[in-house]
Design an enzyme around this catalytic site. Sequence first.
Site, short mmCIF file in Angstrom:
data_model
loop_
_atom_site.label_atom_id
_atom_site.label_comp_id
_atom_site.label_asym_id
_atom_site.label_seq_id
_atom_site.Cartn_x
_atom_site.Cartn_y
_atom_site.Cartn_z
CD GLU A 208 47.54 -12.97 25.39
OE1 GLU A 208 46.97 -13.98 25.84
OE2 GLU A 208 48.24 -12.98 24.37
CB CYS A 242 42.96 -16.05 32.10
SG CYS A 242 44.65 -16.62 31.80
P1 NAD Z 1 39.74 -6.06 33.82
O1 NAD Z 1 39.44 -6.22 32.37
O2 NAD Z 1 38.66 -5.56 34.70
O3 NAD Z 1 40.99 -5.07 34.05
C1 NAD Z 1 42.24 -5.25 33.41
C2 NAD Z 1 42.99 -3.92 33.35
O4 NAD Z 1 42.25 -3.01 32.54
C3 NAD Z 1 43.18 -3.23 34.70
O5 NAD Z 1 44.49 -2.66 34.75
C4 NAD Z 1 42.15 -2.12 34.68
O6 NAD Z 1 42.55 -0.98 35.42
C5 NAD Z 1 42.05 -1.77 33.22
N1 NAD Z 1 40.76 -1.23 32.81
C6 NAD Z 1 39.57 -1.36 33.44
N2 NAD Z 1 38.61 -0.73 32.73
C7 NAD Z 1 39.22 -0.17 31.65
C8 NAD Z 1 38.75 0.60 30.54
N3 NAD Z 1 37.48 0.93 30.43
N4 NAD Z 1 39.65 0.95 29.60
C9 NAD Z 1 40.94 0.58 29.70
N5 NAD Z 1 41.42 -0.14 30.72
C10 NAD Z 1 40.58 -0.52 31.69
O7 NAD Z 1 40.27 -7.49 34.30
P2 NAD Z 1 40.59 -7.99 35.78
O8 NAD Z 1 39.31 -8.08 36.55
O9 NAD Z 1 41.72 -7.24 36.33
O10 NAD Z 1 41.13 -9.48 35.46
C11 NAD Z 1 40.30 -10.58 35.30
C12 NAD Z 1 40.03 -10.88 33.83
O11 NAD Z 1 41.25 -10.96 33.10
C13 NAD Z 1 39.36 -12.24 33.63
O12 NAD Z 1 38.38 -12.12 32.63
C14 NAD Z 1 40.49 -13.13 33.15
O13 NAD Z 1 40.08 -14.24 32.41
C15 NAD Z 1 41.30 -12.17 32.35
N6 NAD Z 1 42.69 -12.60 32.26
C16 NAD Z 1 43.20 -13.01 31.08
C17 NAD Z 1 44.50 -13.48 31.00
C18 NAD Z 1 45.11 -13.96 29.71
O14 NAD Z 1 46.32 -14.09 29.67
N7 NAD Z 1 44.33 -14.25 28.69
C19 NAD Z 1 45.29 -13.50 32.14
C20 NAD Z 1 44.75 -13.05 33.33
C21 NAD Z 1 43.45 -12.60 33.40
#
Ligand code: NAD
Length: 450
Positions: A208, A242
Amino acid sequence: MSSVDVRSLFLSLSQAPCLSIEESKAALLSLRKAIVSYEEELLSALYLDLGKPRQEAYMCELGLIYKEIDYYASHLARFRKPKRKRGGLASFPSKAYVEARPWGTCLILSPWNYPLLLSLDPLAACLSMGNKAVLKPSEYCPHVSQLIQRIVNEALSDKQALCVLGPKETAEQLTALPFDFVFFTGSSKVGREVYKAASENLTPCVLELGGKSPCLVSEHADLRLAARRIVFGKCLNGGQTCVAPDYVLVDKRVKEPFVSMLKEAVDELYPNGMLGNADYGKIVSSAHLRRLLSLIDRPVLLGGKHNDSQLEFTVIEADFASLSMQEEIFGPLLPVIEYEDLDGAIKAISDRAIPLSLYVFTKSRSEAKSILSSLDFGGAVVNDTLMHLTVPTLPFGGKGASGLGSYHGPYSLACFSRETPVLHRGKIDVKLRYPPFSSKKEKLIRKIFR
Ligand code: NAD
């Protein structure tokens, strides 16, 4: 937590049996009860981490979680019941059925922007279908994440679910483990890394992700309504949603009145101004605020002021070369780009990555229909923003760079299970398929396949 700890937690969870229907129901009930008992602490934590106003936090996190849990609890037994299918002639006599079985041990990684909803909704769906889960909430909302861990520890046994806190490195250690299923919510960039790591173990994933969700405002739009609904979508959670409208493509002929209606809408929704207003959330960190400010490389048409943790709803006069058009904005900054002809606007959207959401504003049904049929998107809304998320019967998810797979309501139960075929054969053993073959047998076989 060291990698050894993460691995041993995973191993002990993966050796535990999956949950029966009764255990799933009891787990959901217990989870719901714990969330209710921590409701006040959760609202305070959401305020501390993200400045979320109480009403917004209830509307967009807690309320939705309760609704989803209640849906799962009342439908999971029906979902998990094997469904009879017609057996084929070739396998006569037989009983065939399909069973939605749990994947097994699932990994759920969640982001910071809706930290409660995006952790506990997938967790509830996961448990509903009998899976066990390791949940890792985001490190950027520490108050909420700690409460989530307490709730999981209190409501569920360590043979059902574990909540692991830690930085990105912990998430990386987790994604290297051979989980049966990964449910990731976060950025497209990290989503790619998660997908790559999962592919090493051939682990199926739902991703997502995010991206730039456009608003197309046609000359036939109800401009006042469009402006109010775009301001709402862009200001909810400080634009850190998002599916927030990322940018606007507006017909040149209506651009000026549209921008002045954006101003009217801001004045109507935030009559005492935005900065310091408790109805307006904060930007998650000063680094994120600095990043947003650095994207303002074109004239500001509206807003632009900020304090330590909030940025006003800010409209900028943009073009496709603007900095703000190069990445997902994820804040209350709205680039507005004028277009001369609708086909050009449609092409500009389709030349970019497939958006998570597409918002089309027009009073003309045929125009809306033609725009939707020309574009690809995760989901679309005509004449509003965000509201498709509130419809419990609709799936939610992206396509391409905005995601893979979908969930919510019945789609969550499908997502956290695998349709598994089972065939029970009877005793009668028709010899047709066995050697030695003959022309008589072949004739009969041909009849069956006709
Ligand atoms: P992110 O991708 O930085 O982090 C998400 C999760 O992944 C966190 O728990 C983080 O600890 C983990 N993570 C970070 N690096 C990782 C790696 N290398 N391997 C595995 N896991 C890792 O996202 P964020 O900054 O927390 O959230 C914002 C982003 O999420 C925006 O791009 C937003 O659009 C998206 N988002 C999407 C939805 C959806 O339902 N489509 C909902 C909310 C947010």
